[in-house]
Design a protein around this motif. Structure first.
Motif, PDB file in Angstrom:
ATOM      1  N   VAL A  51       0.830  -1.204   0.000  1.00 20.02           N
ATOM      2  CA  VAL A  51       0.000   0.000   0.000  1.00 20.02           C
ATOM      3  C   VAL A  51       0.866   1.257   0.000  1.00 20.02           C
ATOM      4  O   VAL A  51       0.514   2.265  -0.623  1.00 20.02           O
ATOM      5  CB  VAL A  51      -0.925   0.022   1.241  1.00 20.02           C
ATOM      6  N   LEU A  52       1.993   1.210   0.688  1.00 24.01           N
ATOM      7  CA  LEU A  52       2.811   2.409   0.883  1.00 24.01           C
ATOM      8  C   LEU A  52       3.166   3.111  -0.428  1.00 24.01           C
ATOM      9  O   LEU A  52       3.028   4.341  -0.519  1.00 24.01           O
ATOM     10  CB  LEU A  52       4.081   2.055   1.667  1.00 24.01           C
ATOM     11  N   PRO A  53       3.606   2.390  -1.476  1.00 24.11           N
ATOM     12  CA  PRO A  53       3.919   3.102  -2.722  1.00 24.11           C
ATOM     13  C   PRO A  53       2.699   3.759  -3.355  1.00 24.11           C
ATOM     14  O   PRO A  53       2.829   4.760  -4.058  1.00 24.11           O
ATOM     15  CB  PRO A  53       4.475   1.992  -3.633  1.00 24.11           C
ATOM     16  N   LEU A  54       1.505   3.205  -3.100  1.00 19.87           N
ATOM     17  CA  LEU A  54       0.290   3.754  -3.704  1.00 19.87           C
ATOM     18  C   LEU A  54      -0.081   5.112  -3.115  1.00 19.87           C
ATOM     19  O   LEU A  54      -0.784   5.896  -3.755  1.00 19.87           O
ATOM     20  CB  LEU A  54      -0.872   2.775  -3.525  1.00 19.87           C
ATOM     21  N   VAL A  55       0.367   5.378  -1.890  1.00 20.75           N
ATOM     22  CA  VAL A  55       0.105   6.690  -1.282  1.00 20.75           C
ATOM     23  C   VAL A  55       1.362   7.554  -1.265  1.00 20.75           C
ATOM     24  O   VAL A  55       1.339   8.676  -0.765  1.00 20.75           O
ATOM     25  CB  VAL A  55      -0.463   6.543   0.150  1.00 20.75           C
ATOM     26  N   GLY A  56       2.461   7.007  -1.803  1.00 21.36           N
ATOM     27  CA  GLY A  56       3.681   7.799  -1.921  1.00 21.36           C
ATOM     28  C   GLY A  56       4.533   7.849  -0.676  1.00 21.36           C
ATOM     29  O   GLY A  56       5.310   8.787  -0.485  1.00 21.36           O
ATOM     30  N   ILE A  57       4.413   6.841   0.195  1.00 20.14           N
ATOM     31  CA  ILE A  57       5.260   6.785   1.390  1.00 20.14           C
ATOM     32  C   ILE A  57       6.468   5.912   1.091  1.00 20.14           C
ATOM     33  O   ILE A  57       6.327   4.742   0.731  1.00 20.14           O
ATOM     34  CB  ILE A  57       4.486   6.239   2.602  1.00 20.14           C
ATOM     35  N   GLN A  58       7.660   6.500   1.232  1.00 20.15           N
ATOM     36  CA  GLN A  58       8.904   5.791   0.962  1.00 20.15           C
ATOM     37  C   GLN A  58       9.718   5.652   2.247  1.00 20.15           C
ATOM     38  O   GLN A  58       9.664   6.518   3.122  1.00 20.15           O
ATOM     39  CB  GLN A  58       9.744   6.551  -0.073  1.00 20.15           C
ATOM     40  N   LEU A  59      10.462   4.565   2.335  1.00 15.89           N
ATOM     41  CA  LEU A  59      11.369   4.381   3.468  1.00 15.89           C
ATOM     42  C   LEU A  59      12.566   5.307   3.298  1.00 15.89           C
ATOM     43  O   LEU A  59      13.179   5.353   2.231  1.00 15.89           O
ATOM     44  CB  LEU A  59      11.830   2.927   3.520  1.00 15.89           C
ATOM     45  N   SER A  60      12.882   6.067   4.345  1.00 13.26           N
ATOM     46  CA  SER A  60      13.991   7.015   4.230  1.00 13.26           C
ATOM     47  C   SER A  60      15.124   6.741   5.205  1.00 13.26           C
ATOM     48  O   SER A  60      16.262   7.115   4.970  1.00 13.26           O
ATOM     49  CB  SER A  60      13.490   8.446   4.466  1.00 13.26           C
ATOM     50  N   GLY A  61      14.837   6.097   6.330  1.00 10.92           N
ATOM     51  CA  GLY A  61      15.835   6.018   7.391  1.00 10.92           C
ATOM     52  C   GLY A  61      15.813   7.295   8.215  1.00 10.92           C
ATOM     53  O   GLY A  61      15.126   8.271   7.887  1.00 10.92           O
ATOM     54  N   ARG A  62      16.571   7.314   9.300  1.00  6.83           N
ATOM     55  CA  ARG A  62      16.528   8.458  10.215  1.00  6.83           C
ATOM     56  C   ARG A  62      17.363   9.626   9.726  1.00  6.83           C
ATOM     57  O   ARG A  62      17.325  10.723  10.278  1.00  6.83           O
ATOM     58  CB  ARG A  62      17.012   8.016  11.600  1.00  6.83           C
ATOM     59  N   GLY A  63      18.105   9.444   8.699  1.00  7.06           N
ATOM     60  CA  GLY A  63      18.965  10.493   8.173  1.00  7.06           C
ATOM     61  C   GLY A  63      20.010   9.861   7.276  1.00  7.06           C
ATOM     62  O   GLY A  63      19.814   8.779   6.737  1.00  7.06           O
ATOM     63  N   VAL A  64      21.125  10.542   7.124  1.00  6.43           N
ATOM     64  CA  VAL A  64      22.222  10.047   6.288  1.00  6.43           C
ATOM     65  C   VAL A  64      23.473  10.000   7.155  1.00  6.43           C
ATOM     66  O   VAL A  64      23.754  10.943   7.906  1.00  6.43           O
ATOM     67  CB  VAL A  64      22.444  10.972   5.073  1.00  6.43           C
ATOM     68  N   GLN A  65      24.212   8.916   7.058  1.00  9.19           N
ATOM     69  CA  GLN A  65      25.374   8.745   7.921  1.00  9.19           C
ATOM     70  C   GLN A  65      26.674   8.966   7.149  1.00  9.19           C
ATOM     71  O   GLN A  65      26.828   8.514   6.018  1.00  9.19           O
ATOM     72  CB  GLN A  65      25.375   7.345   8.528  1.00  9.19           C
ATOM     73  N   ILE A  66      27.575   9.696   7.794  1.00 14.01           N
ATOM     74  CA  ILE A  66      28.925   9.867   7.258  1.00 14.01           C
ATOM     75  C   ILE A  66      29.695   8.573   7.501  1.00 14.01           C
ATOM     76  O   ILE A  66      29.730   8.063   8.619  1.00 14.01           O
ATOM     77  CB  ILE A  66      29.654  11.039   7.950  1.00 14.01           C
ATOM     78  N   ALA A  67      30.317   8.040   6.441  1.00 13.54           N
ATOM     79  CA  ALA A  67      31.041   6.777   6.592  1.00 13.54           C
ATOM     80  C   ALA A  67      32.551   6.988   6.611  1.00 13.54           C
ATOM     81  O   ALA A  67      33.203   6.702   7.615  1.00 13.54           O
ATOM     82  CB  ALA A  67      30.651   5.810   5.474  1.00 13.54           C
TER      83      ALA A  67
END
Length: 445
Positions: free
Chosen positions: A206-222
Motif C-alpha cells: 500500500v505504501l507506494p500507492l500513497v507515496g510513502i517511501q522508506l527514508s531512514g533516520r537520516g544520512v550517515q557519514i562513513a
C-alpha cells in the motif's frame, strides 16, 4: 540462490500445508464416525507405511500431494460398516469433512502468524519520506518523519505499517501519528480511491500507492577523506546528517543537494554519538560544508555516505498475537477474494498468478532468510491453498460443497456418472491453469 534451497523450501512448504489439509479431512471423518481405510501423504514410491485400527498410514517419496481414502461400498461389507460409509452419511457430516481441509489451512496460518508474533519479528523502523507529487507529499509528510501509529494503533515497523494500511483500504480518512523533530504530529490520508485490485497489481504493498517511501533516520557519514570538504568541516565517521540548510533530507535528497550546490556553502545539521558518564548520547551539532569539484567536474564533499536504516524487533503478547494472526489471515483471504474476482472481471492481470516455479523460488528465498520468514511463507501458502480449495470447481473442495447444496435442494444426489464427468472437467481446467501459471513463472525468470 541455489537449487538446493529452492527444493528444500518448496518441499517443506508443500509437505506441511498438504499434511495439515488432508489431516483436516481425516480428523473430521474420524470424529464423525465415517469409515476411512487410508491416509496418505506424498506421491511416488512408498517409503513408510503402517496399519493401525484398520487404517493404513502411508508416506511416499515426494511429499507434494496427499489424500484420504474412504471405504467404498461392496457386497461383503456388514450392515454396521455400510452405515459408516461416507456416501451414507448425512449431508451435514459430508460437508464438515469436506470443509475441514481448508479450515485447517486457515487455522495453521493463524497459529504460525501468532507464533511468529510471540517470538518476535525483525522489522525496519518506519522513518519515511514522501514521493514527489504523491498523496503523502500533499498531506504534509516530510522526509525523516517517524510514523508511530495508524488510527491510534501503535506501529513499530514498516511491514506492520503496510499491514495496518492494507486493512483500511477504502477508508476516506486514515490518521497517521508521527514524530517530527522529537515532537508528536498527525497527518490524514485518503484510502478511498485505492482498490484491492490496485494493491494486488502492486504485490500487496500500500505504501507506494500513497507515496510513502522508506527514508531512514537520516544520512550517515562513513569515510570522510582527509583534507576534503567533509573532513575539513569537522564531520566524523558515524555522524548522522538530519538537515541541510534547514530542510530534512533523505539519502537521495542529500546526494542531489550536494550535486546541485554549485560549490556554495551548505549548513549541515547532524547528530554525533558521544560517551557521557559511560553512556552513549546523541548530541546535535552543525557544520558548514563547501563542496568542491572532483576530477569528473561533479560537486562532492569527499566522503562515503550511507542511509541510516534502523531495525527493531516487534514482539506481541499471546492474546494479541492470536488476534494478529486471525486478522492477518482474514486480510489475506479478503485480498485473494478481491484478486480472483478482479481477474474474473478483467480488472487484475492474470500475469500476477504464480505456480510451482514461482512458489519454489519464493520458498527458497524464505528458507535462506531464516526460520521466521519460512514460517510466515508457509502461513501465506496455507491461506492460499485453503482459499483455492474453496473455489467452486468440481475437482476442489468448493465444488464438492456446491454439489452437496444441489443434493440438498433436489432431495437426492446427482448421479455418480454425472459427478465423475464434472470432476474430470474440473481436473482439465486445473491442468490448463497449472500450465498457464508455469509459463508465467518461466517468463519472470
Amino acid at each position: 540462490m541455489t537449487g538446493v534451497w529452492i527444493a528444500i523450501g518448496f518441499l517443506v512448504t508443500i509437505a506441511v500445508v498438504v499434511a495439515v489439509h488432508e489431516g483436516g479431512h481425516f480428523g473430521a471423518a474420524r470424529m464423525l464416525g465415517i469409515a476411512v481405510d487410508r491416509f496418505s501423504i506424498g506421491i511416488g514410491p512408498v517409503v513408510w507405511s503402517r496399519t493401525r485400527n484398520g487404517i493404513e498410514y502411508v508416506l511416499s517419496a515426494l511429499p507434494i500431494g496427499g489424500y484420504v481414502r474412504f471405504i467404498e461400498d461392496s457386497p461383503e461389507l456388514s450392515d454396521d460398516v455400510r452405515r459408516t460409509l461416507i456416501k451414507n452419511a448425512p449431508i451435514w457430516k459430508r460437508a464438515v469433512v469436506i470443509a475441514a481441509g481448508p479450515a485447517m489451512n486457515f487455522i495453521l496460518a493463524v497459529v504460525l502468524f501468532a507464533g511468529v508474533g510471540v517470538s518476535g519479528v525483525r522489522d525496519i523502523v518506519p522513518y519515511v519520506a514522501p514521493a514527489p507529487g504523491s498523496m503523502a507529499e500533499a498531506v504534509g509528510i516530510r522526509p525523516n518523519d517517524l510514523i508511530v501509529s495508524v488510527n491510534g494503533e501503535k506501529v513499530d515497523g514498516i511491514s506492520e505499517l503496510n499491514a495496518e494500511l492494507m486493512g483500511l483500504i477504502g477508508e476516506p480518512s486514515v490518521s497517521l501519528g508521527l514524530i517530527r523533530d522529537g515532537r508528536p504530529d498527525e497527518r490524514t490520508i485518503d484510502l478511498s480511491k485505492i482498490s484491492f485490485e490496485d494493491m494486488a497489481e502492486n504485490q500487496g504493498l500500500v505504501l507506494p500507492l500513497v507515496g510513502i517511501q522508506l527514508s531512514g533516520r537520516g544520512v550517515q557519514i562513513a569515510e570522510p577523506v582527509a583534507g576534503g570538504p567533509a573532513a575539513s568541516a569537522g564531520l566524523l565517521p558515524g555522524d548522522f546528517i538530519t538537515r541541510i540548510d534547514g530542510l530534512p533530507v533523505t539519502f537521495s535528497e542529500t546526494l542531489r543537494l550536494i550535486r546541485e550546490s554549485g560549490g556554495r556553502a551548505m549548513t549541515f545539521e547532524f547528530e554525533r554519538a558521544v560517551m557521557t558518564d559511560g553512556q552513549k548520547e546523541l548530541v546535535a551539532m552543525t557544520a558548514t560544508v563547501r563542496p568542491e569539484r572532483n576530477d569528473e567536474g561533479n560537486w562532492v564533499i569527499r566522503t562515503t555516505l550511507r542511509p541510516t536504516i534502523e531495525f527493531t524487533t516487534v514482539r506481541l503478547g499471546p492474546v494479541e498475537a492470536v488476534r494478529h494472526g486471525w486478522e492477518r489471515v482474514a486480510l489475506l483471504t479478503r485480498l485473494q477474494w478481491n484478486a480472483v474476482s478482479g481477474m474474473a472481471q478483467g480488472k487484475v492481470s492474470t500475469e500476477n498468478l504464480s505456480g510451482p516455479v514461482g512458489i519454489g523460488t519464493m520458498a527458497g528465498n524464505a528458507a535462506q532468510a531464516g526460520l521466521t520468514p519460512m514460517l510466515e511463507f508457509i502461513a501465506l501458502i496455507s491461506v492460499a491453498i485453503g482459499f483455492m480449495n474453496l473455489i467452486p470447481v468440481p475437482a476442489l473442495d468448493g465444488g464438492q460443497l456446491v454439489m452437496l447444496v444441489v443434493e440438498f435442494v433436489r432431495g437426492k444426489p446427482l448421479s455418480e456418472a454425472f459427478q465423475m464427468r464434472l470432476t474430470q472437467l474440473g481436473f482439465v481446467l486445473l491442468m490448463f491453469l497449472a500450465v498457464y501459471v508455469t509459463v508465467n513463472d518461466i517468463g519472470r525468470l
